[in-house]
Design an enzyme around this catalytic site. Structure first.
Site, PDB file in Angstrom:
ATOM      1  N   THR A  37      35.349  36.251 -42.922  1.00  0.00           N
ATOM      2  CA  THR A  37      36.164  35.044 -43.131  1.00  0.00           C
ATOM      3  C   THR A  37      37.616  35.423 -43.379  1.00  0.00           C
ATOM      4  O   THR A  37      38.537  34.798 -42.858  1.00  0.00           O
ATOM      5  CB  THR A  37      35.645  34.237 -44.344  1.00  0.00           C
ATOM      6  OG1 THR A  37      34.231  34.315 -44.379  1.00  0.00           O
ATOM      7  CG2 THR A  37      36.074  32.800 -44.279  1.00  0.00           C
ATOM      8  N   ALA A  38      37.831  36.469 -44.199  1.00  0.00           N
ATOM      9  CA  ALA A  38      39.212  36.842 -44.554  1.00  0.00           C
ATOM     10  C   ALA A  38      39.981  37.302 -43.320  1.00  0.00           C
ATOM     11  O   ALA A  38      41.121  36.879 -43.090  1.00  0.00           O
ATOM     12  CB  ALA A  38      39.198  37.931 -45.625  1.00  0.00           C
ATOM     13  N   GLU A  72      28.744  29.124 -48.179  1.00  0.00           N
ATOM     14  CA  GLU A  72      29.971  29.080 -48.955  1.00  0.00           C
ATOM     15  C   GLU A  72      30.439  27.667 -49.281  1.00  0.00           C
ATOM     16  O   GLU A  72      30.346  26.766 -48.465  1.00  0.00           O
ATOM     17  CB  GLU A  72      31.117  29.750 -48.201  1.00  0.00           C
ATOM     18  CG  GLU A  72      30.693  30.932 -47.385  1.00  0.00           C
ATOM     19  CD  GLU A  72      31.137  32.235 -47.974  1.00  0.00           C
ATOM     20  OE1 GLU A  72      31.311  32.283 -49.198  1.00  0.00           O
ATOM     21  OE2 GLU A  72      31.285  33.192 -47.197  1.00  0.00           O
ATOM     22  N   ALA A  73      31.009  27.567 -50.473  1.00  0.00           N
ATOM     23  CA  ALA A  73      31.630  26.324 -50.887  1.00  0.00           C
ATOM     24  C   ALA A  73      33.129  26.552 -51.000  1.00  0.00           C
ATOM     25  O   ALA A  73      33.565  27.650 -51.316  1.00  0.00           O
ATOM     26  CB  ALA A  73      31.071  25.917 -52.243  1.00  0.00           C
ATOM     27  N   LYS A 101      32.227  18.044 -49.727  1.00  0.00           N
ATOM     28  CA  LYS A 101      32.039  18.407 -51.139  1.00  0.00           C
ATOM     29  C   LYS A 101      33.031  17.629 -51.995  1.00  0.00           C
ATOM     30  O   LYS A 101      34.232  17.664 -51.729  1.00  0.00           O
ATOM     31  CB  LYS A 101      32.261  19.923 -51.292  1.00  0.00           C
ATOM     32  CG  LYS A 101      32.320  20.396 -52.735  1.00  0.00           C
ATOM     33  CD  LYS A 101      32.484  21.898 -52.838  1.00  0.00           C
ATOM     34  CE  LYS A 101      32.797  22.308 -54.264  1.00  0.00           C
ATOM     35  NZ  LYS A 101      33.058  23.732 -54.420  1.00  0.00           N
ATOM     36  N   ILE A 367      37.609  32.138 -51.011  1.00  0.00           N
ATOM     37  CA  ILE A 367      38.226  31.798 -49.722  1.00  0.00           C
ATOM     38  C   ILE A 367      39.608  31.205 -49.957  1.00  0.00           C
ATOM     39  O   ILE A 367      40.546  31.470 -49.206  1.00  0.00           O
ATOM     40  CB  ILE A 367      37.300  30.870 -48.920  1.00  0.00           C
ATOM     41  CG1 ILE A 367      36.106  31.724 -48.457  1.00  0.00           C
ATOM     42  CG2 ILE A 367      38.009  30.233 -47.739  1.00  0.00           C
ATOM     43  CD1 ILE A 367      35.001  30.973 -47.819  1.00  0.00           C
TER      44      ILE A 367
HETATM   45  P1  FAD Z   1      33.293  40.563 -45.453  1.00  0.00           P
HETATM   46  O1  FAD Z   1      32.625  39.290 -45.171  1.00  0.00           O
HETATM   47  O2  FAD Z   1      32.527  41.616 -46.184  1.00  0.00           O
HETATM   48  O3  FAD Z   1      33.817  41.153 -44.077  1.00  0.00           O
HETATM   49  C1  FAD Z   1      34.234  42.492 -43.986  1.00  0.00           C
HETATM   50  C2  FAD Z   1      34.602  42.830 -42.557  1.00  0.00           C
HETATM   51  O4  FAD Z   1      35.153  44.129 -42.538  1.00  0.00           O
HETATM   52  C3  FAD Z   1      33.427  42.855 -41.582  1.00  0.00           C
HETATM   53  O5  FAD Z   1      33.826  42.272 -40.358  1.00  0.00           O
HETATM   54  C4  FAD Z   1      33.160  44.336 -41.350  1.00  0.00           C
HETATM   55  O6  FAD Z   1      32.653  44.599 -40.052  1.00  0.00           O
HETATM   56  C5  FAD Z   1      34.569  44.878 -41.496  1.00  0.00           C
HETATM   57  N1  FAD Z   1      34.584  46.300 -41.874  1.00  0.00           N
HETATM   58  C6  FAD Z   1      34.104  46.869 -43.002  1.00  0.00           C
HETATM   59  N2  FAD Z   1      34.284  48.206 -42.950  1.00  0.00           N
HETATM   60  C7  FAD Z   1      34.903  48.471 -41.771  1.00  0.00           C
HETATM   61  C8  FAD Z   1      35.345  49.654 -41.134  1.00  0.00           C
HETATM   62  N3  FAD Z   1      35.212  50.853 -41.705  1.00  0.00           N
HETATM   63  N4  FAD Z   1      35.925  49.554 -39.907  1.00  0.00           N
HETATM   64  C9  FAD Z   1      36.090  48.349 -39.294  1.00  0.00           C
HETATM   65  N5  FAD Z   1      35.697  47.183 -39.876  1.00  0.00           N
HETATM   66  C10 FAD Z   1      35.109  47.254 -41.088  1.00  0.00           C
HETATM   67  N6  FAD Z   1      33.703  32.465 -51.496  1.00  0.00           N
HETATM   68  C11 FAD Z   1      33.976  31.157 -51.568  1.00  0.00           C
HETATM   69  O7  FAD Z   1      35.120  30.756 -51.373  1.00  0.00           O
HETATM   70  N7  FAD Z   1      32.968  30.271 -51.842  1.00  0.00           N
HETATM   71  C12 FAD Z   1      31.705  30.668 -52.109  1.00  0.00           C
HETATM   72  O8  FAD Z   1      30.849  29.827 -52.352  1.00  0.00           O
HETATM   73  C13 FAD Z   1      31.422  32.049 -52.091  1.00  0.00           C
HETATM   74  N8  FAD Z   1      30.182  32.521 -52.391  1.00  0.00           N
HETATM   75  C14 FAD Z   1      29.997  33.857 -52.478  1.00  0.00           C
HETATM   76  C15 FAD Z   1      28.784  34.358 -52.962  1.00  0.00           C
HETATM   77  C16 FAD Z   1      28.596  35.730 -53.111  1.00  0.00           C
HETATM   78  C17 FAD Z   1      27.316  36.239 -53.671  1.00  0.00           C
HETATM   79  C18 FAD Z   1      29.610  36.623 -52.724  1.00  0.00           C
HETATM   80  C19 FAD Z   1      29.419  38.104 -52.850  1.00  0.00           C
HETATM   81  C20 FAD Z   1      30.805  36.137 -52.239  1.00  0.00           C
HETATM   82  C21 FAD Z   1      31.019  34.769 -52.133  1.00  0.00           C
HETATM   83  N9  FAD Z   1      32.235  34.262 -51.727  1.00  0.00           N
HETATM   84  C22 FAD Z   1      32.478  32.931 -51.757  1.00  0.00           C
HETATM   85  C23 FAD Z   1      33.283  35.157 -51.264  1.00  0.00           C
HETATM   86  C24 FAD Z   1      33.336  35.128 -49.766  1.00  0.00           C
HETATM   87  O9  FAD Z   1      32.093  35.498 -49.224  1.00  0.00           O
HETATM   88  C25 FAD Z   1      34.393  36.090 -49.272  1.00  0.00           C
HETATM   89  O10 FAD Z   1      35.563  35.951 -49.997  1.00  0.00           O
HETATM   90  C26 FAD Z   1      34.719  35.773 -47.853  1.00  0.00           C
HETATM   91  O11 FAD Z   1      33.556  35.707 -47.073  1.00  0.00           O
HETATM   92  C27 FAD Z   1      35.610  36.833 -47.296  1.00  0.00           C
HETATM   93  O12 FAD Z   1      34.916  38.013 -47.127  1.00  0.00           O
HETATM   94  P2  FAD Z   1      35.677  39.181 -46.407  1.00  0.00           P
HETATM   95  O13 FAD Z   1      36.044  38.734 -45.044  1.00  0.00           O
HETATM   96  O14 FAD Z   1      36.754  39.643 -47.301  1.00  0.00           O
HETATM   97  O15 FAD Z   1      34.615  40.367 -46.344  1.00  0.00           O
END
Ligand code: FAD
Length: 528
Positions: A37-38, A72-73, A101, A367
């Site tokens: 998502t990020a 996610e919410a 929501k 998020i």
């Molecule tokens: P990730 O989803 O972990 O994505 C990481 C990315 O990096 C992946 O594409 C992966 O392939 C890539 N990557 C990793 N290592 C490498 C590498 N070495 N080389 C190349 N690519 C790599 N947020 C909310 O706002 N509402 C919620 O209700 C909510 N519920 C949650 C519940 C739980 C239990 C958790 C743990 C989190 C929750 N969050 C929630 C947070 C939310 O899931 C994250 O903030 C959001 O999904 C963003 O995640 P991200 O993209 O930072 O990381």
């Protein structure tokens, strides 16, 4: 948008003789590591904000590492994001399995059997230029019998499983209604990927192993597991908890907040949708943490966030299964350490999402923090000189925002009356940050809440948690005495009447998805 579009330029990184200084200093390449998502949210916002700037944006996704993507919410600024990106909301809702929501309903937090609301939108109306919660305090002191739902349309609709969109032209509480979305994070990443690619963002499927550094310590080239490399000017680390660039390469450091937020694990799985979809997130306090329930159009997301010092993983899964039943997919166990990177922006690397830190999802803030990080990056968009004062300003703003969110979440635990498990005993007695102690004291003595610039949650949100957790101020705002008690009663009656009537005229939340439900019944849409 804070950033104006620049003119396309060459990709030269060094200062060329005769080249205009402004062009030679321009950021021409942005590498975003991570396609969760990020990563895709950052790519969408950057691509939308830098059209025609000649800046190449690449998102690198590992084929070996998945995303977090549990149900996610969100909070209302997500709707502003869609508008900013010029995304049609109905289209987004349809393609991401979203539901609406209106807030969060907390059960068993203050004490077992007790429920309270943190709704979105307005609460009553300003009285004597003071927020309504001051009048609420006076009304309680006057002995008025108060029904919370009569003054919050979001709570009232939520309790009746109804939904309506705000009507800014209305005279009543419909004008102050706000809403957010529950969505499927995997589908959102997919949607934003398509959006970004349409705006010219490139996607590379590569696993980042390491990065080379320049003489000044800044990042230079990403090194992939197949031996290939990618150079960039600005690096955005969206690689999730591991923080591939910000931590593994730059060793930025981490502030651990688990002393005040002891939950460090979650077990999560989706289950079948068997009842009407409530238009709110449910957060049930449990013996060693809490459980979420997030209704989507096609399924329900569930998870138990818990402290591993107080509960075994197997027991957490048993607890979840006992409450929600059979999984639709394998349960996922997620480990995390609540806290933040010492710096969110280090040299030429900005960390967003889980790579920047994590506060558990009790108030759906992660998020939002991604969005806020990108907005602030646009407000501090650098040139190749990477002025340290600019980086410091970015870090200070985000640190302030995240620490105040931390205090807000901590309050949900620390104000509990529960003493039925060691976990709740710990929460009741833990040492709180001074910033939170000051806020609680001010409220207890005066009923006032003074938030500062840059805070996500406003005074009303703080009021809801104080009120819901049973904190009753010793006095109320003296300016409320300008309004005679009889007049106050009339105002309260009028607002209650308007709120009830607006709720009565609203349709069920489920009716928003009737067309999709019909299509699902016909087997035309595969449930994800
Ligand atoms: P990730 O989803 O972990 O994505 C990481 C990315 O990096 C992946 O594409 C992966 O392939 C890539 N990557 C990793 N290592 C490498 C590498 N070495 N080389 C190349 N690519 C790599 N947020 C909310 O706002 N509402 C919620 O209700 C909510 N519920 C949650 C519940 C739980 C239990 C958790 C743990 C989190 C929750 N969050 C929630 C947070 C939310 O899931 C994250 O903030 C959001 O999904 C963003 O995640 P991200 O993209 O930072 O990381």
């Amino acid at each position: 948008m804070p950033l104006s579009s620049g003119t396309p330029g060459s990709f030269a990184r060094s200062f060329e003789v005769g080249a205009p200084m402004s062009d030679s200093l321009k950021i021409k390449r942005i590498a975003i590591v991570g396609g969760g998502t990020a990563g895709w949210m950052a790519a969408s916002l950057l691509a939308r904000s830098l059209p025609g700037s000649g800046c190449a944006i690449t998102v690198i996704e590992s084929p070996d590492v998945g995303t977090i993507g549990v149900g996610e919410a969100t909070i209302p600024p997500i709707i502003d994001l869609l508008r900013l990106l010029n995304i049609n909301e109905a289209d987004f809702v349809q393609h991401t399995g979203s539901t609406y929501k209106l807030g969060i309903k907390f059960t068993d937090w203050a004490r077992l059997g007790h429920t309270y609301w943190h709704p979105f939108g307005s609460f009553g109306t300003m009285i004597n230029l003071r927020p309504f919660f001051h009048a609420w305090h006076k009304a309680r002191a006057d002995g008025l019998s108060l029904c919370f739902d009569d003054y919050s349309l979001c709570a009232s609709l939520g309790d009746q499983h109804k939904f309506r969109f705000p009507d800014v032209n209305a005279q009543g509480p419909e004008a102050g209604l706000r809403y957010a979305l529950h969505f499927d994070a995997g589908l959102v990443a997919k949607y934003l990927r398509a959006y970004s690619e349409r705006l010219g963002v490139c996607r590379l499927e590569r696993h980042v192993l390491d990065a080379t550094r320049r003489a000044d310590g800044a990042l230079d080239e990403l090194i992939f597991s197949d031996g290939s490399r990618l150079a960039s000017d600005l690096f955005v680390d969206c690689s999730g908890f591991r923080g591939v660039l910000i931590e593994q390469v730059l060793k930025t450091g981490y502030h651990d907040w688990s002393a005040v937020l002891p939950c460090d694990r979650a077990v999560a799985y989706p289950c079948e949708l068997t009842t009407a979809r409530p238009p709110y997130t449910q957060a049930y306090a449990r013996p060693a943490g809490w459980r979420w329930r997030i209704p989507l159009q096609h399924r329900v997301g569930n998870g138990y966030v818990y402290s591993s010092a107080h509960l075994e993983d197997g027991a957490a899964l048993d607890d979840l299964q006992a409450a929600v039943g059979k999984p639709l997919a394998d349960p996922r166990l997620l480990r995390f350490v609540t806290g933040r990177r010492r710096l969110f922006w280090n040299r030429n690397c900005v960390a967003l999402g889980l790579a920047s830190g994590f506060i558990e999802p009790l108030e759906s803030t992660s998020i939002h923090l991604v969005m806020s990080g990108v907005y602030k990056l646009l407000e501090h968009f650098p040139d190749l000189s990477f002025a340290q004062s600019n980086i410091d300003s970015y870090n200070a703003e985000l640190i302030n925002e995240m620490e105040r969110i931390r205090d807000f979440i901590v309050m949900h635990y620390s104000l509990t009356e529960r003493s039925d498990t060691p976990f709740w005993d710990y929460c009741r007695n833990m040492k709180l940050p001074d910033s939170l102690i000051e806020r609680i004291e001010l409220y207890r003595q005066t009923g006032r809440i003074r938030t500062k610039a840059g805070e996500l949650f406003n005074d009303l949100s703080w009021f809801y948690i104080f009120e819901g957790m049973g904190v009753r101020p010793a006095s109320y705002d003296p300016l409320m005495d300008v309004v005679p008690s009889a007049e106050l009663r009339e105002i309260f009656d009028k607002i209650a009447q308007l709120t009830r009537s607006a709720a009565k005229q609203s349709a069920s939340h489920d009716s928003q998805f009737a067309a999709r439900a019909a299509a699902m019944m016909a087997g035309r849409i595969a449930s994800a």
